[in-house]
Design an enzyme around this catalytic site. Structure first.
Site, PDB file in Angstrom:
ATOM      1  N   SER A 117      28.524   1.737  80.882  1.00 23.34           N
ATOM      2  CA  SER A 117      27.829   0.458  80.939  1.00 23.34           C
ATOM      3  C   SER A 117      27.257   0.140  79.562  1.00 23.34           C
ATOM      4  O   SER A 117      28.012   0.039  78.592  1.00 23.34           O
ATOM      5  CB  SER A 117      26.754   0.508  82.031  1.00 23.34           C
ATOM      6  OG  SER A 117      26.249  -0.787  82.304  1.00 23.34           O
ATOM      7  N   GLU A 209      35.807  -2.666  82.008  1.00 23.47           N
ATOM      8  CA  GLU A 209      35.163  -2.756  83.315  1.00 23.47           C
ATOM      9  C   GLU A 209      33.903  -3.591  83.140  1.00 23.47           C
ATOM     10  O   GLU A 209      33.439  -3.800  82.017  1.00 23.47           O
ATOM     11  CB  GLU A 209      34.837  -1.371  83.873  1.00 23.47           C
ATOM     12  CG  GLU A 209      33.823  -0.561  83.088  1.00 23.47           C
ATOM     13  CD  GLU A 209      32.384  -0.900  83.388  1.00 23.47           C
ATOM     14  OE1 GLU A 209      32.074  -1.263  84.549  1.00 23.47           O
ATOM     15  OE2 GLU A 209      31.545  -0.833  82.464  1.00 23.47           O
ATOM     16  N   HIS A 277      31.365   0.563  87.658  1.00 19.67           N
ATOM     17  CA  HIS A 277      30.187   0.277  88.471  1.00 19.67           C
ATOM     18  C   HIS A 277      30.444   0.328  89.982  1.00 19.67           C
ATOM     19  O   HIS A 277      29.589  -0.117  90.754  1.00 19.67           O
ATOM     20  CB  HIS A 277      29.634  -1.099  88.110  1.00 19.67           C
ATOM     21  CG  HIS A 277      28.967  -1.139  86.765  1.00 19.67           C
ATOM     22  ND1 HIS A 277      29.689  -1.281  85.606  1.00 19.67           N
ATOM     23  CD2 HIS A 277      27.671  -1.051  86.396  1.00 19.67           C
ATOM     24  CE1 HIS A 277      28.850  -1.300  84.571  1.00 19.67           C
ATOM     25  NE2 HIS A 277      27.622  -1.156  85.024  1.00 19.67           N
TER      26      HIS A 277
END
Length: 346
Positions: A117, A209, A277
């Site tokens: 992330s 992502e 995620h």
């Protein structure tokens, strides 16, 4: 910091049972219960250590920039710390990059870095320095991951002679390609375009992502990459989870938008790979060479994440190392249900 990175990225020394691992919070604040659960997982194998200010809060950050920067710099510089694991993502890591410049430039041996992330910007900084790292669960995620994900993580951190088992997704564009795996979170990757912290992407397999981004935002960021020439430089694309990325009441889906965008590149592309995620976040070695099989829907790993271990932290500080059982080797990953997520970065 130079953006010139070798096509053969340097593997950091492998971890061993009982090694000291720094837990850092370079981005957002975290839930203490989730952190404690994850720390218990880490402590079953290594010796996690963290600074006294780890739980600090400043607005949307885990403390101000000097606190977070000093913590990360200390983790990189401390010779008794063998690896670095992020407590959580969120936002804030990119605010620390200029503070990191001297310590990264001075480091002769890389340390394995784990996270995803917002930690994507640190991974990219590691790769700009020519180092491998591990895109994988943050500490607050560890307590929610199934056993095969944890076993895979420990194997990536400790095995020097065996590459990770392949991961599987769905074919979007056929064909095959080989190169170093680079990338991570789409939003963060676009933010480093035009900076010295983005590694050279020529010949790479690009991992993307994201979470909580509506389809038009995905389109805008993807188009930014295209206009910057990224898809002319990479050889293939791996799409992980795009969680909670739907338009409320829309008559189209993020899946359809991503399918169109990826198809337009003409590059081999496998999507729905369980990275990111979703409920399951399989760790992968960034900077290691991979083989993308667009026809078979697989991502095969050709190199380990780590190299031969250096002196143990125990010998450096004169303490006996605590024994730990060896991690079980994993076969092909199990299929796990995907999470609908909660639309926020971990």
């Amino acid at each position: 910091m130079t953006s010139r990175a070798s096509r053969r990225f340097v593997a950091p020394p492998a971890l061993r049972a009982g090694d000291r691992v720094a837990v850092v919070a370079p981005a957002g604040p975290f839930d203490q219960t989730a952190l404690d659960t994850g720390l218990a997982v880490l402590a079953g194998r290594y010796e996690p250590v963290g600074g006294s200010g780890l739980g600090a809060r400043h607005r949307y950050l885990a403390g101000d920039d000097p606190r977070r920067g000093a913590e990360l710099i200390a983790a990189v510089a401390d010779p008794t710390v063998r690896g670095i694991v992020a407590a959580r993502g969120g936002y804030g890591s990119m605010r620390l990059l200029d503070r990191l410049r001297p310590v990264l430039a001075a480091a002769r041996v890389p340390k394995v870095l784990v996270g995803f992330s917002d930690i994507t910007v640190l991974h990219l900084a590691w790769q700009a320095r020519g180092w491998r790292s591990v895109h994988g669960p943050v500490v607050t995620q560890l307590g929610t991951q199934p056993p095969d994900v944890l076993a895979r993580l420990f194997q990536l951190l400790e095995s020097t002679d065996k590459a990770a088992p392949p991961l599987f997704g769905t074919t979007l564009v056929g064909g095959g390609a080989e190169g170093p795996l680079l990338g991570g979170n789409l939003s963060l990757l676009t933010r480093l375009l035009g900076t010295p912290w983005l590694p050279r992407l020529e010949g790479a397999i690009l991992l993307l992502e994201d979470v909580g981004e509506r389809p038009y935002r995905l389109d805008r960021m993807w188009t930014h990459l295209a206009l910057a020439g990224v898809f002319r430089r990479v050889r293939g694309i791996v799409l992980g989870d795009f969680t909670d990325c739907e338009e409320p009441d829309g008559d189209y889906t993020s899946r359809a938008v991503l399918a169109d965008l990826a198809s337009e590149t003409g590059l081999p592309c496998v999507w729905e790979v369980p990275i990111g995620h979703g409920a399951v976040n399989y760790p992968v070695p960034l900077g290691a060479r991979v083989c993308l099989d667009g026809d078979g829907g697989s991502l095969q790993f050709l190199e380990p994440a780590v190299g031969e271990p250096g002196p143990s932290a125990a010998r450096l500080v004169g303490r006996p190392r605590r024994p730990r059982p060896a991690p079980r080797s994993t076969g092909p990953p199990q299929r796990h249900p995907r999470s609908t997520g909660r639309g926020r970065r971990p």
